[in-house]
Enzyme design. Sequence first.
Site, PDB file in Angstrom:
ATOM      1  CD  GLU A 175      -2.539  -1.397   2.283  1.00 50.12           C
ATOM      2  OE1 GLU A 175      -4.102  -1.759   2.504  1.00 50.12           O
ATOM      3  OE2 GLU A 175      -2.970  -0.022   3.489  1.00 50.12           O
ATOM      4  CD  GLU A 381      -3.958  -5.440   4.591  1.00 46.09           C
ATOM      5  OE1 GLU A 381      -3.890  -4.512   4.434  1.00 46.09           O
ATOM      6  OE2 GLU A 381      -2.407  -5.170   4.136  1.00 46.09           O
TER       7      GLU A 381
END
Length: 475
Positions: A175, A381
């Site tokens: 991320e 995720e």
Amino acid sequence: MTENDPTEANAGLIFPSDFLWGSATASYQIEGAAREDGRTPSIWDTFARTPGKVLGGDTGDIACDHYHRWQEDIDLMAELGLGAYRFSVSWSRVQPTGRGPAVQRGLDFYRALADGLLERGITPSLTLYHWDLPQELEDAGGWPVRDTAERYAEYARIVGEALGDRVRLWATLNEPFCSSFLGYGSGVHAPGRTEPESVLKAAHHLNLGHGLAVQALRSVLPRDAQIGISLNPGVIRARSDSPEDQDAERRIDALHTRIFSDPLLHGGYPDDLKRDTARVTDWSFVRDGDEAAIHQPLDYLGLNYYTPTVVSAPNDGRPAARNHAHGVSDHSPWVGSEEVEFHLAPGDRTDMGWVIDPTGLTDLLLRFSREAPGLPLYVTENGAAFDDKQDDSGAVHDPNRIAYLRGHLAAVHDAIGLGADVRGYFLWSLMDNFEWAYGYSKRFGIVHTDFETLKRTPKSSARWYAEVASSGRLA
């Protein structure tokens, strides 16, 4: 049956026989041992120890004490029948200053962890960077400085040389949006800076660091190693069909998603992004050859998803309310588009206040299936925080999480049925842990952590997920 509880409609969904079922964590969130065996502070150590930055003054100094309890934790993974475990390496545990030789004690921890996983038939999935930059590199300028990308490539080579004989599934960054936009824009993540141009510089140098790291890893890893990256692209939805709201969607999509995916997958930054941010920077920090260096062949793309984002055009031209799920700040992370308004979508919510909408995960997987045909995808995720409580017997029943997971796994199955090449799913998270600026107030784990005793207790969702992983069937 509610809209987000597709129990009956999706009963008996069967996943591919080689689908990889895993769970995920991150080093600073679980390891603890913050000052042991040569480890020095990362930006998250510094941020968490700064009064007012983390809820309740919590830090990751102890966290789940995984550094000392890793054998217990991988025994638990084996008991649950997990096929894979996604973990991250603490850069400052391996290379304390971000420069120079490695600390072998740090590498030994990850060698032992990988060996223990393999002995139990669990595939190690290694992420090189999950937000914990060595503080010394931040003191020298951090990700807005080009040298950080070059130091990162050296670090990647060190870890690749040490663990390449054990680990086949590698991710460079987790991320990068959060590292750049939340770390240097809104300041709700470490290092807590609020500098609009630094956001874009950091994003570029994270991208460049990824490209240089891929090159470094290719030079030392076996040919069968799989190298990718984990992005959290926004699932951005305009509030209406008006041209103004559609343009707001385009703007935020450029900042949240295409600033990373375009150079990674297509070799260049989007022109509309540059136009939108022209009053912030002239992009002169992008040098000749940078975009080609970023555009390295990938073996897979990891996608993280939790909730969609609803946006609209501004009503009055003033900086807008920012209900965008990334924390409250007086400073907008949306550089160049600060006036775009964010809205809370209707529907059931998690303890983070995030709307539960599995359709966003299907949309995300199909988007990148179309955008990068032939590139395998992993959900690296996905999960939910709920206010889990132990009952008088010590058990933790979390039916809301089971419903969330069932809905989102059905969404993955839908995407596969529509042609997306999704190879695996990593549930966030294995255990309750340090949830960044929320400290220990949010519980994402399928395993309950008592933060006083550090006892681990599998929740109902852990047993449910174990059955799904064992059978390959979503009942």
